[in-house]
Design a protein around this motif. Structure first.
Motif, short mmCIF file in Angstrom:
data_model
loop_
_atom_site.label_atom_id
_atom_site.label_comp_id
_atom_site.label_asym_id
_atom_site.label_seq_id
_atom_site.Cartn_x
_atom_site.Cartn_y
_atom_site.Cartn_z
N LEU A 197 6.25 -19.66 -14.17
CA LEU A 197 5.58 -17.76 -15.08
C LEU A 197 6.90 -16.96 -15.80
CD1 LEU A 197 3.97 -15.73 -14.23
CD2 LEU A 197 4.99 -14.93 -12.28
N ALA A 198 8.66 -17.45 -14.89
CA ALA A 198 8.76 -16.41 -15.96
C ALA A 198 9.38 -17.80 -17.65
CB ALA A 198 10.24 -16.91 -15.30
N LEU A 199 8.46 -19.33 -17.59
CA LEU A 199 8.06 -19.41 -18.67
C LEU A 199 7.38 -18.68 -19.33
CD1 LEU A 199 10.34 -22.30 -20.19
CD2 LEU A 199 8.52 -23.70 -18.61
N TYR A 200 6.70 -19.25 -19.35
CA TYR A 200 5.04 -18.34 -19.27
C TYR A 200 5.02 -17.07 -19.67
CZ TYR A 200 2.50 -22.96 -18.31
OH TYR A 200 2.23 -24.08 -18.58
N ILE A 201 5.94 -16.69 -19.59
CA ILE A 201 6.34 -14.62 -19.90
C ILE A 201 6.73 -15.13 -21.18
CG2 ILE A 201 6.84 -12.99 -19.07
CD1 ILE A 201 6.20 -13.12 -16.21
N ASN A 202 8.16 -15.74 -21.16
CA ASN A 202 8.58 -16.35 -22.04
C ASN A 202 8.37 -15.79 -23.36
OD1 ASN A 202 11.79 -15.63 -23.05
ND2 ASN A 202 11.16 -17.97 -23.62
N VAL A 228 10.05 -21.73 -30.72
CA VAL A 228 9.73 -21.25 -29.62
C VAL A 228 8.74 -21.79 -28.44
CG1 VAL A 228 6.91 -19.77 -29.16
CG2 VAL A 228 8.57 -18.79 -30.79
N LEU A 229 8.28 -23.19 -28.91
CA LEU A 229 8.09 -24.19 -28.16
C LEU A 229 8.75 -25.08 -27.79
CD1 LEU A 229 4.20 -23.85 -29.87
CD2 LEU A 229 4.96 -22.55 -27.75
N ASP A 230 10.20 -24.78 -27.56
CA ASP A 230 11.26 -25.76 -27.56
C ASP A 230 11.07 -26.62 -26.04
OD1 ASP A 230 11.44 -24.07 -26.01
OD2 ASP A 230 14.07 -24.54 -26.47
N LYS A 231 10.04 -26.16 -25.29
CA LYS A 231 9.91 -26.30 -23.62
C LYS A 231 8.41 -26.99 -23.83
CE LYS A 231 14.10 -23.78 -21.90
NZ LYS A 231 13.97 -23.03 -20.57
N PHE A 232 7.35 -26.76 -24.56
CA PHE A 232 6.51 -26.94 -24.19
C PHE A 232 6.18 -28.66 -25.69
CE2 PHE A 232 6.61 -23.13 -22.88
CZ PHE A 232 5.50 -22.53 -21.28
N VAL A 233 6.58 -29.71 -25.28
CA VAL A 233 6.54 -30.56 -25.98
C VAL A 233 4.65 -30.51 -26.98
CG1 VAL A 233 7.06 -32.93 -26.79
CG2 VAL A 233 8.08 -31.74 -25.14
N TYR A 234 3.90 -30.63 -25.81
CA TYR A 234 2.20 -31.26 -26.22
C TYR A 234 1.83 -29.83 -27.02
CZ TYR A 234 -2.32 -31.44 -26.24
OH TYR A 234 -3.71 -31.68 -26.57
N TRP A 235 2.30 -28.69 -27.07
CA TRP A 235 1.48 -27.14 -26.91
C TRP A 235 2.82 -27.80 -28.94
CZ3 TRP A 235 0.81 -22.65 -24.16
CH2 TRP A 235 -0.33 -22.74 -23.12
N GLU A 236 4.29 -27.87 -28.88
CA GLU A 236 4.40 -27.84 -30.02
C GLU A 236 4.24 -28.46 -31.09
OE1 GLU A 236 8.79 -29.18 -32.12
OE2 GLU A 236 8.90 -29.12 -29.90
N SER A 237 3.44 -30.02 -30.60
CA SER A 237 3.03 -31.11 -31.58
C SER A 237 1.60 -29.95 -32.05
CB SER A 237 2.71 -31.70 -30.44
OG SER A 237 1.86 -32.63 -31.49
N MET A 245 22.86 -12.27 -29.15
CA MET A 245 21.83 -12.70 -28.42
C MET A 245 20.60 -13.23 -29.64
SD MET A 245 19.41 -11.68 -25.65
CE MET A 245 20.97 -11.96 -24.29
N LYS A 246 20.07 -14.01 -29.90
CA LYS A 246 19.09 -14.86 -30.94
C LYS A 246 17.41 -14.08 -30.29
CE LYS A 246 20.98 -19.92 -31.33
NZ LYS A 246 20.97 -20.67 -31.06
N LEU A 247 16.66 -13.67 -31.47
CA LEU A 247 15.68 -13.31 -31.19
C LEU A 247 14.38 -13.33 -30.32
CD1 LEU A 247 14.40 -10.70 -32.01
CD2 LEU A 247 13.14 -11.83 -33.43
N PHE A 248 14.78 -14.59 -30.00
CA PHE A 248 13.60 -15.46 -29.24
C PHE A 248 14.47 -15.73 -27.70
CE2 PHE A 248 12.25 -16.35 -33.44
CZ PHE A 248 10.88 -15.89 -33.57
N ASP A 249 15.27 -15.38 -27.44
CA ASP A 249 15.81 -15.28 -25.79
C ASP A 249 15.83 -14.11 -25.67
OD1 ASP A 249 15.86 -17.88 -26.52
OD2 ASP A 249 18.24 -18.26 -27.49
N ILE A 250 15.83 -12.80 -25.95
CA ILE A 250 15.90 -11.61 -25.31
C ILE A 250 15.05 -11.86 -24.05
CG2 ILE A 250 15.04 -9.42 -25.30
CD1 ILE A 250 15.23 -9.54 -28.20
N ALA A 251 14.11 -12.61 -24.06
CA ALA A 251 13.06 -12.07 -22.63
C ALA A 251 13.94 -12.61 -21.33
CB ALA A 251 11.71 -12.49 -22.47
N GLU A 252 14.38 -14.03 -21.43
CA GLU A 252 15.11 -14.96 -20.59
C GLU A 252 15.58 -14.48 -19.80
OE1 GLU A 252 15.77 -20.03 -20.54
OE2 GLU A 252 15.55 -18.92 -22.00
#
Length: 416
Positions: free
Chosen positions: A20-25, A92-101, A1-8
Motif C-alpha cells: 500500500l505504501a508503494l502505491y501511495i508513494n 518515479v517508476l523505478d519500482k514499476f518496470v512495466y509502467w515505466e516502459s 532529501m530528494k523531492l520524490f522521496d518525501i512520502a516514503e
C-alpha cells in the motif's frame, strides 16, 4: 532529501503496509510530477508568448505576427515539461518496470506529436507570410506545406510503430513491402494527388489566380486554391468547382494565362453573308462607294489597275463577268479591314485578318480575326460588340444581305 522521496520515509514511520505504501508513494510522486510539469508549462508559455509578442511589435516583418497567430510559442513551451517528465519518469517508476516502459513510450509519442505540431505551426506561418508577397502570391504554397506535412506524419507513424513494438527499421520496411499493394490501394487518391501536385508545381501548369477551363468538371474561372488533393476554382457565375489535382495531368484543360500575359486577346468571329446578294459592281456604284472614307483611295487604285488590265487585254466588257472586276463582297471585306485598323481598341501589332471561310448551305462566312488591346472580359466583349454592331449596320451600304433562317412556307403560326 530528494523531492520524490518525501512520502516514503513518512509512510514507513506510520508503519503502513509495504504494498500500500508503494502505491501511495507512487500516487504522491505522480501528483508532484504533474504539478511541476504544469508549472513549467505555464511559466515557459508565458515567457515565450511574451517574448514573441515583443519581437512582433518591434520588427517590421509580419512573419513573427503569423507565428503568434499560429500559436508556435505555445507548442514550443509544451516541450519543456515533456522533456522534464521524460527525465523523471524512470525515477518515479523505478519500482514499476512495466509502467515505466508504458509511460516512457507515451511521453515519446507526445514529444513526436508535439514536434509535428510545432513544425506545422511554423509552416503555416511561413505559408501565410509568403501569400502576402507578390513574388509568391500565385504559387501553390498549400501543396508544398501539405507534401512536407504528409512526409513528417509518415515519419511519425513509422516512429510510433518502432517505439510501440520495439522493432527495427529493417523489419518494419520488410513488413511494409509485403503489404505495399494494399497500402497503394487504400491511399490511391492521396498518392495520385501527391504525384500530381509535384508535377503541377514543377511544370508550372497552374498557378493561383490563373483562369482555367476544365469542361469535364464544368469549371471555368479563377484558381483560388491548390492543395494536395484538390484545386478550387471560383467560376464566373460565383459558384465554386473542386477539381481533383491529379485530373490536371490525366485530363485536358485550358489555361488562359498565356492570353492574359500576351499583348492582346483574340477576336475570332464570323458573320454569314447570303450568297445570292454577292455581285459585280458597276462604275456608278463604285463612284457612290468612293464617298466612304475608309475605302475611297482603295477603290481609286483598284479601279485604275483593273481598267488598265482590261484595256491591255482588250476585254469585252459588254458582259460584267469578263476580265477583272470589283465585287460588293470584296469591297465590303476591305472596308471592314480598314475599319478594324482604325479602331482604338485593336492591337495593330498583332495578326489582323478579314477572311472568307468555306461556304456552307447557310451562306458565305466572313470572319474577323484580330486581337483587342484590353484583355479584361467585359472590356473585351464591349470592343467585339462595337465592331460587329458596325459591321452588321454597314452591310446594307454594299447591297449585301445577312443569312437568316426562314421558317417553312407551310408552317402555321399558332401564337395566341
Amino acid at each position: 532529501m530528494k523531492l520524490f522521496d518525501i512520502a516514503e520515509p513518512i509512510l514507513k514511520n506510520l508503519e503502513v503496509d509495504q504494498t500500500l505504501a508503494l502505491y501511495i508513494n507512487l500516487a504522491i510522486n505522480l501528483i508532484i510530477l504533474g504539478a511541476i510539469a504544469y508549472l513549467l508549462d505555464y511559466i515557459f508559455k508565458k515567457i515565450l508568448i511574451l517574448c514573441l509578442a515583443v519581437v512582433a511589435i518591434r520588427t517590421k516583418s509580419s512573419f513573427d505576427d503569423f507565428l503568434v497567430a499560429n500559436k508556435t510559442a505555445k507548442y514550443i513551451a509544451h516541450l519543456v515539461p515533456l522533456y522534464y517528465i521524460s527525465k523523471k519518469v524512470p525515477i518515479v517508476l523505478d519500482k514499476f518496470v512495466y509502467w515505466e516502459s508504458l509511460f516512457t513510450k507515451l511521453v515519446k509519442f507526445n514529444i513526436i506529436i508535439l514536434s509535428i505540431l510545432i513544425l506545422r505551426s511554423i509552416l503555416n506561418s511561413l505559408r501565410d507570410y509568403l501569400k502576402l508577397q507578390p513574388k509568391y502570391k500565385d504559387k501553390p504554397i498549400d501543396s508544398y506545406v501539405q507534401v512536407i506535412m504528409i512526409t513528417m506524419w509518415i515519419y511519425a507513424f513509422i516512429s510510433f510503430i518502432l517505439i510501440l513494438f520495439d522493432t527495427t527499421k529493417t523489419t518494419l520496411l520488410t513488413t511494409f513491402g509485403s503489404v505495399s499493394a494494399v497500402i497503394i490501394l487504400i491511399f490511391r487518391d492521396t498518392i495520385l494527388g501527391f504525384v500530381a501536385s509535384i508535377q503541377v508545381t514543377v511544370n508550372d501548369m497552374v498557378r493561383i489566380g490563373d483562369w482555367i477551363t476544365v469542361e469535364k468538371y464544368g469549371a471555368d474561372g479563377d484558381v483560388e486554391e491548390i492543395n494536395l488533393a484538390t484545386v478550387k476554382v471560383r467560376n464566373f457565375d460565383n459558384t465554386t468547382s473542386t477539381i481533383p489535382t491529379y485530373s490536371l495531368i490525366s485530363d485536358s484543360f485550358r489555361n488562359w494565362r498565356g492570353m492574359l500575359n500576351s499583348d492582346g486577346r483574340r477576336i475570332k468571329r464570323h458573320i454569314l453573308i447570303k450568297g445570292g446578294s454577292v455581285r459585280f459592281l458597276k462604275d456608278e456604284e463604285l463612284e457612290k462607294l468612293k464617298r466612304i472614307e475608309f475605302i475611297s483611295s482603295y477603290i481609286d487604285k483598284r479601279k485604275q489597275d483593273i481598267d488598265k488590265f482590261n484595256m491591255t487585254n482588250h476585254v469585252d466588257k459588254s458582259l460584267a463577268i469578263n476580265g477583272r472586276n470589283l465585287t460588293n463582297l470584296g469591297v465590303f471585306r476591305k472596308y471592314i479591314q480598314q475599319y478594324i485598323l482604325s479602331h482604338p481598341g485593336i492591337n495593330k501589332d498583332m495578326l489582323l485578318m478579314v477572311r472568307y471561310l468555306q461556304p456552307t448551305e447557310k451562306g458565305i462566312p466572313l470572319e474577323i480575326y484580330c486581337f483587342s488591346k484590353d484583355k479584361k472580359w467585359e472590356n473585351y466583349e464591349y470592343i467585339m460588340s462595337d465592331i460587329f454592331d458596325h459591321v452588321v449596320a454597314s452591310i446594307n451600304y454594299f447591297d449585301l444581305e445577312l443569312f437568316e433562317l426562314q421558317p417553312a412556307k407551310n408552317q402555321t403560326d399558332f401564337t395566341l
